[in-house]
Scaffold this motif. Structure first.
Motif, PDB file in Angstrom:
ATOM      1  N   LYS A 182       0.828  -1.214   0.000  1.00 53.26           N
ATOM      2  CA  LYS A 182       0.000   0.000   0.000  1.00 53.26           C
ATOM      3  C   LYS A 182       0.859   1.260   0.000  1.00 53.26           C
ATOM      4  N   LEU A 183       1.902   1.267   0.819  1.00 56.93           N
ATOM      5  CA  LEU A 183       2.792   2.427   0.883  1.00 56.93           C
ATOM      6  C   LEU A 183       3.516   2.632  -0.435  1.00 56.93           C
ATOM      7  N   LEU A 184       3.929   1.547  -1.067  1.00 58.39           N
ATOM      8  CA  LEU A 184       4.600   1.648  -2.355  1.00 58.39           C
ATOM      9  C   LEU A 184       3.666   2.203  -3.424  1.00 58.39           C
ATOM     10  N   GLU A 185       2.392   1.790  -3.409  1.00 59.34           N
ATOM     11  CA  GLU A 185       1.410   2.349  -4.344  1.00 59.34           C
ATOM     12  C   GLU A 185       1.249   3.850  -4.139  1.00 59.34           C
ATOM     13  N   ARG A 186       1.142   4.262  -2.883  1.00 54.29           N
ATOM     14  CA  ARG A 186       1.003   5.692  -2.585  1.00 54.29           C
ATOM     15  C   ARG A 186       2.240   6.470  -3.008  1.00 54.29           C
ATOM     16  N   LEU A 187       3.401   5.914  -2.733  1.00 54.08           N
ATOM     17  CA  LEU A 187       4.649   6.583  -3.078  1.00 54.08           C
ATOM     18  C   LEU A 187       4.783   6.757  -4.582  1.00 54.08           C
ATOM     19  N   GLU A 188       4.371   5.750  -5.343  1.00 56.34           N
ATOM     20  CA  GLU A 188       4.451   5.847  -6.798  1.00 56.34           C
ATOM     21  C   GLU A 188       3.467   6.849  -7.364  1.00 56.34           C
ATOM     22  N   SER A 189       2.332   7.067  -6.679  1.00 56.91           N
ATOM     23  CA  SER A 189       1.333   7.994  -7.192  1.00 56.91           C
ATOM     24  C   SER A 189       1.576   9.441  -6.765  1.00 56.91           C
ATOM     25  N   LEU A 190       2.462   9.655  -5.804  1.00 54.10           N
ATOM     26  CA  LEU A 190       2.741  11.009  -5.324  1.00 54.10           C
ATOM     27  C   LEU A 190       3.594  11.783  -6.321  1.00 54.10           C
ATOM     28  N   GLN A 191       3.401  13.073  -6.314  1.00 56.87           N
ATOM     29  CA  GLN A 191       4.202  13.951  -7.158  1.00 56.87           C
ATOM     30  C   GLN A 191       5.094  14.804  -6.262  1.00 56.87           C
ATOM     31  N   THR A 192       6.295  15.027  -6.741  1.00 50.90           N
ATOM     32  CA  THR A 192       7.215  15.821  -5.933  1.00 50.90           C
ATOM     33  C   THR A 192       7.030  17.311  -6.157  1.00 50.90           C
ATOM     34  N   ARG A 193       6.489  17.693  -7.302  1.00 52.49           N
ATOM     35  CA  ARG A 193       6.311  19.107  -7.602  1.00 52.49           C
ATOM     36  C   ARG A 193       4.932  19.318  -8.224  1.00 52.49           C
ATOM     37  N   VAL A 194       4.220  20.318  -7.692  1.00 49.84           N
ATOM     38  CA  VAL A 194       2.891  20.664  -8.196  1.00 49.84           C
ATOM     39  C   VAL A 194       2.889  22.148  -8.527  1.00 49.84           C
ATOM     40  N   SER A 195       2.417  22.481  -9.729  1.00 51.63           N
ATOM     41  CA  SER A 195       2.330  23.880 -10.154  1.00 51.63           C
ATOM     42  C   SER A 195       0.895  24.226 -10.490  1.00 51.63           C
ATOM     43  N   HIS A 196       0.507  25.434 -10.095  1.00 51.74           N
ATOM     44  CA  HIS A 196      -0.811  25.962 -10.429  1.00 51.74           C
ATOM     45  C   HIS A 196      -0.641  27.453 -10.684  1.00 51.74           C
ATOM     46  N   GLY A 197      -0.794  27.829 -11.916  1.00 52.24           N
ATOM     47  CA  GLY A 197      -0.573  29.226 -12.268  1.00 52.24           C
ATOM     48  C   GLY A 197       0.891  29.574 -12.108  1.00 52.24           C
ATOM     49  N   ASP A 198       1.155  30.611 -11.332  1.00 53.11           N
ATOM     50  CA  ASP A 198       2.540  31.022 -11.117  1.00 53.11           C
ATOM     51  C   ASP A 198       3.116  30.484  -9.797  1.00 53.11           C
ATOM     52  N   LYS A 199       2.364  29.625  -9.122  1.00 53.63           N
ATOM     53  CA  LYS A 199       2.806  29.074  -7.844  1.00 53.63           C
ATOM     54  C   LYS A 199       3.245  27.620  -8.008  1.00 53.63           C
ATOM     55  N   THR A 200       4.322  27.283  -7.341  1.00 56.18           N
ATOM     56  CA  THR A 200       4.855  25.926  -7.392  1.00 56.18           C
ATOM     57  C   THR A 200       5.171  25.468  -5.973  1.00 56.18           C
ATOM     58  N   VAL A 201       4.775  24.229  -5.681  1.00 50.24           N
ATOM     59  CA  VAL A 201       5.058  23.636  -4.383  1.00 50.24           C
ATOM     60  C   VAL A 201       5.847  22.354  -4.627  1.00 50.24           C
ATOM     61  N   GLN A 202       6.935  22.190  -3.855  1.00 52.02           N
ATOM     62  CA  GLN A 202       7.736  20.977  -3.970  1.00 52.02           C
ATOM     63  C   GLN A 202       7.649  20.214  -2.655  1.00 52.02           C
ATOM     64  N   TYR A 203       7.319  18.929  -2.749  1.00 54.20           N
ATOM     65  CA  TYR A 203       7.149  18.085  -1.571  1.00 54.20           C
ATOM     66  C   TYR A 203       8.373  17.220  -1.352  1.00 54.20           C
ATOM     67  N   ASP A 204       8.655  16.963  -0.082  1.00 51.93           N
ATOM     68  CA  ASP A 204       9.757  16.086   0.298  1.00 51.93           C
ATOM     69  C   ASP A 204       9.182  14.711   0.607  1.00 51.93           C
ATOM     70  N   LEU A 205       9.591  13.704  -0.142  1.00 53.90           N
ATOM     71  CA  LEU A 205       9.063  12.357   0.021  1.00 53.90           C
ATOM     72  C   LEU A 205       9.993  11.467   0.834  1.00 53.90           C
ATOM     73  N   SER A 206      10.933  12.063   1.541  1.00 55.44           N
ATOM     74  CA  SER A 206      11.909  11.266   2.283  1.00 55.44           C
ATOM     75  C   SER A 206      11.273  10.480   3.424  1.00 55.44           C
ATOM     76  N   GLN A 207      10.234  11.017   4.057  1.00 58.83           N
ATOM     77  CA  GLN A 207       9.588  10.288   5.148  1.00 58.83           C
ATOM     78  C   GLN A 207       8.908   9.025   4.641  1.00 58.83           C
ATOM     79  N   ALA A 208       8.297   9.108   3.462  1.00 59.56           N
ATOM     80  CA  ALA A 208       7.663   7.925   2.884  1.00 59.56           C
ATOM     81  C   ALA A 208       8.713   6.882   2.525  1.00 59.56           C
ATOM     82  N   ARG A 209       9.846   7.318   2.008  1.00 61.15           N
ATOM     83  CA  ARG A 209      10.926   6.382   1.677  1.00 61.15           C
ATOM     84  C   ARG A 209      11.521   5.749   2.934  1.00 61.15           C
TER      85      ARG A 209
END
Length: 71
Positions: free
Chosen positions: A13-40
């Motif tokens: 289940k965790l591997l499925e979630r990790l594969e579906s997560l995105q590290t960077r999300v952009s909307h308009g002129d805003k960008t958010v980058q997520y750290d996936l180290s805790q999931a790893r």
């Protein structure tokens, strides 16, 4: 204490979630980058727990003591 099969289900289940997560999300002129180290780290922890409970692989550890004086 969870059984090996329960740990394997959690890992899948965790591997499925990790594969579906995105590290960077952009909307308009805003960008958010997520750290996936805790999931790893959680995935690594589950792998170690499965290996320990499975009993298939034994880890050998060696301790080497060095000293200038006699012990």
């Amino acid at each position: 204490m969870a059984t090996v099969s329960e740990l394997q289900v959690r890992r899948d289940k965790l591997l499925e979630r990790l594969e579906s997560l995105q590290t960077r999300v952009s909307h308009g002129d805003k960008t958010v980058q997520y750290d996936l180290s805790q999931a790893r780290e959680a995935l690594d922890l589950l792998d170690r727990e499965i290996a320990r409970n499975g009993g298939n692989r034994r880890v050998a550890r060696h301790l080497r003591v060095r000293s200038n004086k006699d012990l």
